[in-house]
Design an enzyme around this catalytic site. Structure first.
Site, PDB file in Angstrom:
ATOM      1  N   CYS A  22     -69.803  64.406  20.285  1.00 32.95           N
ATOM      2  CA  CYS A  22     -69.242  63.205  20.903  1.00 32.95           C
ATOM      3  C   CYS A  22     -70.360  62.178  21.042  1.00 32.95           C
ATOM      4  O   CYS A  22     -71.426  62.487  21.585  1.00 32.95           O
ATOM      5  CB  CYS A  22     -68.671  63.559  22.274  1.00 32.95           C
ATOM      6  SG  CYS A  22     -68.100  62.122  23.225  1.00 32.95           S
TER       7      CYS A  22
ATOM      8  N   CYS B  20     -71.230  61.491  25.023  1.00 33.15           N
ATOM      9  CA  CYS B  20     -71.989  62.395  25.901  1.00 33.15           C
ATOM     10  C   CYS B  20     -72.746  63.494  25.167  1.00 33.15           C
ATOM     11  O   CYS B  20     -73.368  64.339  25.807  1.00 33.15           O
ATOM     12  CB  CYS B  20     -71.048  63.031  26.927  1.00 33.15           C
ATOM     13  SG  CYS B  20     -69.869  64.199  26.205  1.00 33.15           S
TER      14      CYS B  20
ATOM     15  N   CYS C 104     -62.726  64.098  24.363  1.00 36.28           N
ATOM     16  CA  CYS C 104     -63.841  64.945  24.778  1.00 36.28           C
ATOM     17  C   CYS C 104     -63.559  65.432  26.202  1.00 36.28           C
ATOM     18  O   CYS C 104     -63.260  64.639  27.083  1.00 36.28           O
ATOM     19  CB  CYS C 104     -65.139  64.139  24.733  1.00 36.28           C
ATOM     20  SG  CYS C 104     -66.568  65.002  25.425  1.00 36.28           S
TER      21      CYS C 104
ATOM     22  N   CYS D 145     -66.602  63.887  28.800  1.00 36.20           N
ATOM     23  CA  CYS D 145     -66.668  62.472  29.211  1.00 36.20           C
ATOM     24  C   CYS D 145     -65.321  61.765  29.105  1.00 36.20           C
ATOM     25  O   CYS D 145     -65.208  60.593  29.446  1.00 36.20           O
ATOM     26  CB  CYS D 145     -67.726  61.726  28.410  1.00 36.20           C
ATOM     27  SG  CYS D 145     -67.285  61.427  26.682  1.00 36.20           S
TER      28      CYS D 145
ATOM     29  N   CYS E  52     -57.763  64.476  13.354  1.00 35.38           N
ATOM     30  CA  CYS E  52     -58.115  63.243  12.655  1.00 35.38           C
ATOM     31  C   CYS E  52     -58.983  62.410  13.602  1.00 35.38           C
ATOM     32  O   CYS E  52     -58.483  61.860  14.585  1.00 35.38           O
ATOM     33  CB  CYS E  52     -56.821  62.520  12.278  1.00 35.38           C
ATOM     34  SG  CYS E  52     -57.062  61.132  11.183  1.00 35.38           S
TER      35      CYS E  52
END
Length: 173
Positions: free
Chosen positions: A91, A94, A139, A142, A162
């Site tokens: 991510c 974070c 995520c 975060c 996706c």
């Protein structure tokens, strides 16, 4: 025509009450017991307390729009579409590892696609932004938006995660 009155011994149910009750039962049935009982492993994450202004400073503009405001990057624009090395996709918000390169595949959609995330790193919700129910994923640490999951992926899962490329960073093995 004489209006009918409800029988005094029977409760009256009008159409509105019936529809509201049916919607409530449907919504309750949509949440499985496993989902309802699952604790949020990242509930105390400091990433959840970052303000919108701080996110705007930390992230490139396109990543900010995707991760924090559920935007979508243009198809075919991410350099990660062409990434073939072994490693992990994290991510960008974070740095939590989300996908292994072993689960990446060419979906032909123009976005990096994966058939399985790493365990426990994504949360989901139903998204109606285009007028059709889709499963959005984010995520878990975060809460940054990454993309949508579809049931048209390859074996072994049959799923296609996706992902917006601007929401990821690749970390080579």
């Amino acid at each position: 025509m004489v209006p009918t009155r409800p029988h005094p011994d029977r409760p009256s149910i009008d159409r509105r009450r019936l529809l509201v009750a049916a919607a409530g039962f449907t919504a309750a049935a949509a949440v499985s017991p496993a989902q309802a009982a699952k604790p949020d492993a990242y509930a105390d994450s400091p990433w959840r307390r970052v303000t919108d202004a701080e996110w705007r400073k930390r992230l490139p503009a396109a990543a900010y729009r995707v991760l924090r405001h559920e935007d979508t990057e243009r198809a075919g624009t991410s350099p990660l579409n062409r990434e073939k090395r072994k490693g992990t996709y994290h991510c960008l918000g974070c740095d939590l590892a989300l996908f292994s390169s072993a689960t990446k595949f060419e979906s032909g959609t123009g976005w990096p696609s994966f058939y399985r995330p790493l365990p426990g790193v994504l949360g989901t919700k139903t998204d109606y932004r285009i007028g059709v129910a889709r499963t959005e994923y984010h995520c878990a640490r975060c809460l940054g938006h990454h993309g949508h999951v579809f049931e048209d992926g390859p074996r072994p899962t049959g799923l296609r995660y996706c992902n917006n490329g601007v929401a990821l960073k690749f970390v080579p093995a």
